[in-house]
Design an enzyme around this catalytic site. Sequence first.
Site, PDB file in Angstrom:
ATOM      1  N   ASP A  11      38.360  48.663  -8.793  1.00  0.00           N
ATOM      2  CA  ASP A  11      37.764  49.690  -9.652  1.00  0.00           C
ATOM      3  C   ASP A  11      36.413  49.277 -10.234  1.00  0.00           C
ATOM      4  O   ASP A  11      36.053  49.671 -11.339  1.00  0.00           O
ATOM      5  CB  ASP A  11      38.738  50.072 -10.792  1.00  0.00           C
ATOM      6  N   GLU A  12      35.675  48.470  -9.493  1.00  0.00           N
ATOM      7  CA  GLU A  12      34.362  48.021  -9.981  1.00  0.00           C
ATOM      8  C   GLU A  12      33.282  49.072  -9.754  1.00  0.00           C
ATOM      9  O   GLU A  12      32.189  48.959 -10.304  1.00  0.00           O
ATOM     10  CB  GLU A  12      33.927  46.729  -9.259  1.00  0.00           C
ATOM     11  N   LYS A  14      32.880  50.510  -6.291  1.00  0.00           N
ATOM     12  CA  LYS A  14      32.437  50.321  -4.894  1.00  0.00           C
ATOM     13  C   LYS A  14      32.025  51.644  -4.262  1.00  0.00           C
ATOM     14  O   LYS A  14      31.047  51.702  -3.530  1.00  0.00           O
ATOM     15  CB  LYS A  14      33.572  49.717  -4.048  1.00  0.00           C
ATOM     16  N   GLY A  15      32.779  52.702  -4.579  1.00  0.00           N
ATOM     17  CA  GLY A  15      32.475  54.006  -3.990  1.00  0.00           C
ATOM     18  C   GLY A  15      31.071  54.438  -4.350  1.00  0.00           C
ATOM     19  O   GLY A  15      30.307  54.890  -3.504  1.00  0.00           O
ATOM     20  N   ALA A  37      43.405  53.064  -2.650  1.00  0.00           N
ATOM     21  CA  ALA A  37      42.076  53.022  -3.253  1.00  0.00           C
ATOM     22  C   ALA A  37      41.755  54.366  -3.888  1.00  0.00           C
ATOM     23  O   ALA A  37      42.307  55.391  -3.493  1.00  0.00           O
ATOM     24  CB  ALA A  37      41.046  52.722  -2.178  1.00  0.00           C
ATOM     25  N   GLY A  38      40.880  54.341  -4.871  1.00  0.00           N
ATOM     26  CA  GLY A  38      40.401  55.591  -5.461  1.00  0.00           C
ATOM     27  C   GLY A  38      38.927  55.425  -5.734  1.00  0.00           C
ATOM     28  O   GLY A  38      38.542  54.673  -6.612  1.00  0.00           O
ATOM     29  N   HIS A  39      38.095  56.063  -4.945  1.00  0.00           N
ATOM     30  CA  HIS A  39      36.649  55.944  -5.118  1.00  0.00           C
ATOM     31  C   HIS A  39      36.105  57.228  -5.744  1.00  0.00           C
ATOM     32  O   HIS A  39      36.257  58.297  -5.177  1.00  0.00           O
ATOM     33  CB  HIS A  39      35.963  55.700  -3.772  1.00  0.00           C
ATOM     34  N   GLN A 222      39.908  47.910  -2.896  1.00  0.00           N
ATOM     35  CA  GLN A 222      40.476  46.862  -3.771  1.00  0.00           C
ATOM     36  C   GLN A 222      39.437  45.743  -3.999  1.00  0.00           C
ATOM     37  O   GLN A 222      38.268  46.050  -4.028  1.00  0.00           O
ATOM     38  CB  GLN A 222      41.799  46.321  -3.221  1.00  0.00           C
ATOM     39  N   THR A 299      46.531  56.614  -9.574  1.00  0.00           N
ATOM     40  CA  THR A 299      47.863  56.696 -10.185  1.00  0.00           C
ATOM     41  C   THR A 299      47.799  57.113 -11.654  1.00  0.00           C
ATOM     42  O   THR A 299      48.831  57.237 -12.302  1.00  0.00           O
ATOM     43  CB  THR A 299      48.571  55.328 -10.100  1.00  0.00           C
TER      44      THR A 299
HETATM   45  P1  IMP Z   1      49.387  48.196  -3.467  1.00  0.00           P
HETATM   46  O1  IMP Z   1      48.039  48.001  -2.905  1.00  0.00           O
HETATM   47  O2  IMP Z   1      49.746  49.637  -3.708  1.00  0.00           O
HETATM   48  O3  IMP Z   1      50.456  47.458  -2.703  1.00  0.00           O
HETATM   49  O4  IMP Z   1      49.409  47.519  -4.946  1.00  0.00           O
HETATM   50  C1  IMP Z   1      49.293  46.121  -5.128  1.00  0.00           C
HETATM   51  C2  IMP Z   1      48.442  45.811  -6.349  1.00  0.00           C
HETATM   52  O5  IMP Z   1      47.093  46.176  -6.091  1.00  0.00           O
HETATM   53  C3  IMP Z   1      48.847  46.558  -7.624  1.00  0.00           C
HETATM   54  O6  IMP Z   1      48.611  45.727  -8.745  1.00  0.00           O
HETATM   55  C4  IMP Z   1      47.881  47.733  -7.646  1.00  0.00           C
HETATM   56  O7  IMP Z   1      47.680  48.236  -8.954  1.00  0.00           O
HETATM   57  C5  IMP Z   1      46.642  47.070  -7.104  1.00  0.00           C
HETATM   58  N1  IMP Z   1      45.726  48.017  -6.458  1.00  0.00           N
HETATM   59  C6  IMP Z   1      45.845  48.584  -5.246  1.00  0.00           C
HETATM   60  N2  IMP Z   1      44.806  49.372  -4.981  1.00  0.00           N
HETATM   61  C7  IMP Z   1      43.985  49.293  -6.029  1.00  0.00           C
HETATM   62  C8  IMP Z   1      42.701  49.864  -6.319  1.00  0.00           C
HETATM   63  O8  IMP Z   1      42.095  50.580  -5.534  1.00  0.00           O
HETATM   64  N3  IMP Z   1      42.184  49.531  -7.526  1.00  0.00           N
HETATM   65  C9  IMP Z   1      42.800  48.695  -8.388  1.00  0.00           C
HETATM   66  N4  IMP Z   1      43.978  48.132  -8.160  1.00  0.00           N
HETATM   67  C10 IMP Z   1      44.571  48.427  -6.985  1.00  0.00           C
END
Ligand code: IMP
Length: 426
Positions: A11-12, A14-15, A37-39, A222, A299
């Site tokens: 969440d820095e 990047k998008g 991911a959420g960009h 990530q 989320t």
């Molecule tokens: P997963 O990638 O859903 O398996 O989650 C593993 C860990 O990575 C958890 O702590 C998530 O909150 C974190 N995580 C996964 N995707 C992101 C992202 O895009 N931003 C921040 N944290 C992430």
Amino acid sequence: MTVVVGTQWGDEGKGKLTDLLASEMQVVVRYQGGHNAGHTIVVDGETFALQLVPSGVLYPHTVPVIGNGVVVDPVVLLEEVDMLSAKGIDCSRLLISGNAHLIMPYHQELDRVTERYLGKNSLGTTKRGIGPAYADKAARVGLRVQDILDAKIFREKLDIVLKEKNAVLAKVYNRLPLDADEIASKYLDEYAPRVAPMIADTVSFVHDALEVGQNVLLEGAQATFLDLDQGTYPFVTSSNPCAGGASTGTGIGPKLIDKVIGIAKAYVTRVGSGPFPTELHDELGDELVDRGHEYGVNTKRRRRTGWFDAVLLRQAARVNSLTEVALTKLDILDTFDTLKVCVAYEADGKRYDYVPYHQSVFHAVKPVYEELPGWKCDLSGITNVSELPGKARDYVQFLEAQIGVPIDLVGVGPGRNQFLRMQGGA
Ligand code: IMP
């Protein structure tokens, strides 16, 4: 070729950076992760929240590519394409590697039940099926995007893998088994006709683009400390966001990469479980959440917040071979009287300038802070680096000296045009 990589826990921004750089790029490739991911990108006042499609899609001159290292949920892919098309964005250029793995309904179900099963030891995953999909890839029972092109192969593979998944779901987790016919019909009849035209040999496509001199951007999801190998295992994602993952996730050797841009927030956030040495548990932490809108795009979870940690950045500079850093959200610190920066860790009377490899040490470290004065004014309207107040510039220069890598860009707001170019570092 340029790689954009997160240097903290995600969440820095990047998008937004990818989107900015995309103006000079002909190809933008996502190399790992999935719709965890959420960009967020703001273009001309309109906000786009992308999970899977590379941000380059917003530029008509760019070919967005989903590389082989990504795990693809076709439902999300098609929803995202529909959402973008409804907003007038042309998605017909989008290419997807036939070797990318598919996220299947049992992956999501397993992600949910295993997290519940872990109870207080849960990882706080996004429950999107990412970990189980990568686990199947490594176990060599994954279904790949190319499999939807051949109904017979798809069905054979599905029948083998689903037998085992259903046994686990029913016998270990007391869940209802999933139906193979239903899954096959969705993937083959509903998704395949729409996804098939996007499937390509993306390795050849990117190499051909490079050979004719096109600019290619490799976009990570990530971040470094969520990397399966370099992150705070087991509190990590199941892929390799680090720059090395950009090679394996696209099929491009490391020698072709000339720039690795590390993106860092001017403070630190983390979602989910795991160690976080500079975490704030007080009202200053709340202030960062409120001012920085620190809630997950994906989320909606409240992010944990803390002071800038130069130890993380030094480590990230090493493991990614960072050539430069882009600092985001400096404006969020506008209201703070004083700013702390973690310059080292201490544990058991020892000082650490880099992240200690042993989890027990990392969990026990105490940050060594230096304090800098806040600038106490609004940075969001600044368009040129010369307008940056002295104390804000001092903060950026201090971080740069701590990291040992030039900070070339500084973000002072969410818009594409709110990045200040520092000209040869701060
Ligand atoms: P997963 O990638 O859903 O398996 O989650 C593993 C860990 O990575 C958890 O702590 C998530 O909150 C974190 N995580 C996964 N995707 C992101 C992202 O895009 N931003 C921040 N944290 C992430």
